[in-house]
Write an enzyme that holds these catalytic residues in place. Structure first.
Site, short mmCIF file in Angstrom:
data_model
loop_
_atom_site.label_atom_id
_atom_site.label_comp_id
_atom_site.label_asym_id
_atom_site.label_seq_id
_atom_site.Cartn_x
_atom_site.Cartn_y
_atom_site.Cartn_z
N LYS A 30 -46.58 36.28 58.07
CA LYS A 30 -47.67 37.65 59.05
C LYS A 30 -48.75 37.15 57.93
CE LYS A 30 -45.10 41.27 57.42
NZ LYS A 30 -44.03 40.89 57.29
N ARG A 103 -45.24 50.62 59.11
CA ARG A 103 -43.88 49.90 58.69
C ARG A 103 -42.38 50.58 59.08
NH1 ARG A 103 -45.00 45.74 54.68
NH2 ARG A 103 -43.57 44.68 54.09
N ARG A 137 -42.27 30.77 48.13
CA ARG A 137 -43.39 31.13 47.97
C ARG A 137 -44.88 31.23 47.34
NH1 ARG A 137 -44.74 36.33 51.73
NH2 ARG A 137 -43.90 37.27 50.24
N ARG A 170 -44.91 36.11 43.45
CA ARG A 170 -44.26 37.45 42.99
C ARG A 170 -43.05 37.96 42.79
NH1 ARG A 170 -46.14 39.07 49.75
NH2 ARG A 170 -44.58 40.59 48.54
N ARG A 181 -35.40 44.04 50.56
CA ARG A 181 -36.49 43.71 51.12
C ARG A 181 -36.06 43.55 52.95
NH1 ARG A 181 -40.35 40.02 48.90
NH2 ARG A 181 -41.86 40.02 50.98
P1 AP5 Z 1 -46.06 34.56 54.54
O1 AP5 Z 1 -47.17 34.36 55.87
O2 AP5 Z 1 -46.51 34.87 53.25
O3 AP5 Z 1 -44.95 36.15 55.30
P2 AP5 Z 1 -44.94 37.66 55.53
O4 AP5 Z 1 -45.07 37.38 56.88
O5 AP5 Z 1 -47.01 37.50 55.02
O6 AP5 Z 1 -44.25 37.58 54.05
P3 AP5 Z 1 -44.68 39.46 53.36
O7 AP5 Z 1 -43.74 38.95 52.38
O8 AP5 Z 1 -45.79 39.69 52.62
O9 AP5 Z 1 -44.08 40.22 54.14
P4 AP5 Z 1 -43.51 41.81 53.59
O10 AP5 Z 1 -43.64 42.87 54.83
O11 AP5 Z 1 -42.49 41.45 53.20
O12 AP5 Z 1 -44.67 41.67 52.16
P5 AP5 Z 1 -45.71 42.87 51.66
O13 AP5 Z 1 -47.22 42.51 50.98
O14 AP5 Z 1 -46.67 43.08 52.78
O15 AP5 Z 1 -45.15 33.21 54.49
C1 AP5 Z 1 -44.24 33.91 53.50
C2 AP5 Z 1 -43.77 32.43 53.27
O16 AP5 Z 1 -43.48 31.03 53.92
C3 AP5 Z 1 -44.94 31.39 52.78
O17 AP5 Z 1 -44.32 30.42 51.79
C4 AP5 Z 1 -45.92 30.88 53.40
O18 AP5 Z 1 -45.78 29.53 53.91
C5 AP5 Z 1 -44.46 30.27 54.32
N1 AP5 Z 1 -44.48 29.73 56.14
C6 AP5 Z 1 -45.14 30.82 56.82
N2 AP5 Z 1 -44.87 29.94 57.69
C7 AP5 Z 1 -44.27 29.17 58.05
C8 AP5 Z 1 -43.68 28.56 59.05
N3 AP5 Z 1 -43.69 28.22 60.27
N4 AP5 Z 1 -42.81 27.50 58.70
C9 AP5 Z 1 -42.87 27.27 57.58
N5 AP5 Z 1 -43.05 28.48 56.54
C10 AP5 Z 1 -43.88 29.24 56.84
O19 AP5 Z 1 -45.35 44.50 50.98
C11 AP5 Z 1 -44.90 43.99 49.88
C12 AP5 Z 1 -44.20 45.19 49.25
O20 AP5 Z 1 -45.16 46.36 49.19
C13 AP5 Z 1 -43.43 46.49 50.62
O21 AP5 Z 1 -41.85 45.62 50.10
C14 AP5 Z 1 -43.57 47.69 49.39
O22 AP5 Z 1 -43.28 47.71 48.75
C15 AP5 Z 1 -45.22 47.70 49.53
N6 AP5 Z 1 -45.31 47.75 50.77
C16 AP5 Z 1 -46.14 47.13 51.84
N7 AP5 Z 1 -47.03 48.14 52.76
C17 AP5 Z 1 -45.74 48.84 53.39
C18 AP5 Z 1 -46.29 49.99 53.98
N8 AP5 Z 1 -46.99 49.97 55.41
N9 AP5 Z 1 -45.99 50.77 54.13
C19 AP5 Z 1 -44.89 50.94 52.98
N10 AP5 Z 1 -44.81 50.19 52.03
C20 AP5 Z 1 -45.36 49.03 52.49
#
Ligand code: AP5
Length: 222
Positions: A30, A103, A137, A170, A181
Site C-alpha cells: 500500500k 481498517r 523492510r 519498524r 497483524r
Molecule cells: P509496503 O508498501 O510498506 O506495504 P504496506 O502494505 O504499506 O505495509 P504496512 O506494514 O505499512 O501496512 P500496515 O497496514 O500493516 O501498517 P500501517 O503502517 O498502516 O511494502 C512492504 C515491503 O514490501 C517493503 O519493504 C516494500 O519495499 C516491499 N514491496 C512492496 N511491493 C513489493 C512487490 N511488489 N514485490 C516485492 N516487494 C515489495 O499500520 C501500522 C499500525 O498502526 C497498525 O498495526 C495499527 O496498530 C496502527 N494503525 C494504522 N492505521 C490504523 C487504523 N486505520 N486503525 C487502527 N489502527 C491503525
C-alpha cells in the site's frame, strides 16, 4: 507539470477528483504504491500508520497510547483514528490516497459520512510473501519512503535515496508481530472487501510481482 503530461491516461483536472483507498494486508504494498501515485499523479497520501508513528516519535499523549496497541500488532481504537483522518482531510483540496484507513467497518462507515470515495484498490498477496517482505523492510523516518533489502534496496546501505536520513526497521516488523497483524487484518479489515464490493467501487489487483507492473495495473483501473 511533467508528471501530469507524461501520464497518458489521466488529465490534471481528473486527478483533483481522485479519492482512492488502498486496501490490503500488512506488507501488500500500500505504502509503495501510494508513493508512486503521489510521484506520478500528485495525489496526497494520508497514511494513518505514518501519522501514528509520528505521534509515537514525538512522544505525545496520542503517541504513548497508540504505541501500546501498535507494538502488539493490534488496532488503535476507532474513534481516535477516525478523529485523526477527519481533521487531516478537512485541510485537503485535492485528490488523495488513503493508506491504512479504513481498517474496520466502523471506520468505513464514518469515512462515508465525511467524504465520497471513488476507487478502492485491494492488493492481494499471500501470507508467506508478506512475512518475507515485512521482515526485510527498511523505512525512512523522515520522508517515509520504504525499501526492501532484496527487492528495492537503497543505493547506499542504510541511507534513504530521497532525503539522506538513516533508515530504520519498524518495531512491528518482527515475524511474531507480523503474524499477529495478519490475524488482526483477517478478523477486522478483510470484511471491507465485501463492504466495498457491494458499493461497486472495489477492484482486486494481484499484489505479487514487479512493483511497476502492479502500479500500471492500478493506474489502468482508475
Ligand atoms: P509496503 O508498501 O510498506 O506495504 P504496506 O502494505 O504499506 O505495509 P504496512 O506494514 O505499512 O501496512 P500496515 O497496514 O500493516 O501498517 P500501517 O503502517 O498502516 O511494502 C512492504 C515491503 O514490501 C517493503 O519493504 C516494500 O519495499 C516491499 N514491496 C512492496 N511491493 C513489493 C512487490 N511488489 N514485490 C516485492 N516487494 C515489495 O499500520 C501500522 C499500525 O498502526 C497498525 O498495526 C495499527 O496498530 C496502527 N494503525 C494504522 N492505521 C490504523 C487504523 N486505520 N486503525 C487502527 N489502527 C491503525
Amino acid at each position: 507539470m511533467d508528471k501530469f503530461i507524461n501520464c497518458n491516461i489521466l488529465l490534471l483536472s481528473d486527478t483533483m477528483s481522485f479519492r482512492i483507498i488502498l486496501l490490503g494486508p500488512p506488507g501488500s504494498g500500500k505504502g509503495t504504491q501510494a508513493e508512486k501515485l503521489n510521484d506520478d499523479l500528485g495525489l496526497i497520501t494520508l497514511s494513518t500508520g505514518d501519522m501514528l508513528r509520528e505521534a509515537v516519535r514525538n512522544g505525545t499523549e496520542l503517541g504513548k497510547m497508540a504505541k501500546s496497541y501498535m507494538d502488539k500488532g493490534g488496532l488503535v481504537p476507532d474513534d481516535v483514528v477516525i478523529g485523526l483522518v477527519k481533521e487531516k482531510m478537512a485541510t485537503l483540496k485535492e485528490g488523495f490516497v488513503l493508506d491504512g484507513f479504513p481498517r474496520t467497518v466502523q471506520q468505513a462507515e464514518a469515512l462515508g459520512e465525511f467524504t465520497e470515495i471513488h476507487h478502492v484498490i485491494n492488493l492481494d498477496v499471500d501470507d508467506d510473501e508478506l512475512v518475507s517482505r515485512l521482515t526485510k523492510r527498511r523505512s525512512c523516518p523522515d520522508c517515509k519512503v520504504v525499501y526492501h533489502l532484496l527487492f528495492k534496496p537503497p543505493m547506499k546501505d542504510g541511507i534513504c535515496d530521497k532525503c539522506g536520513a538513516a533508515l530504520y526497521q519498524r518495531t512491528d516488523d518482527t515475524e511474531e508481530t507480523v503474524r499477529a497483524r495478519l490475524k488482526v487484518y483477517r478478523d477486522n479489515t478483510f470484511p471491507l472487501i465485501e463492504y466495498y464490493e457491494k458499493k461497486g467501487i472495489l477492484v482486486n489487483i494481484d499484489g505479487r510481482g514487479n512493483i511497476n507492473e502492479i502500479y500500471e495495473a492500478i493506474e489502468a483501473s482508475l
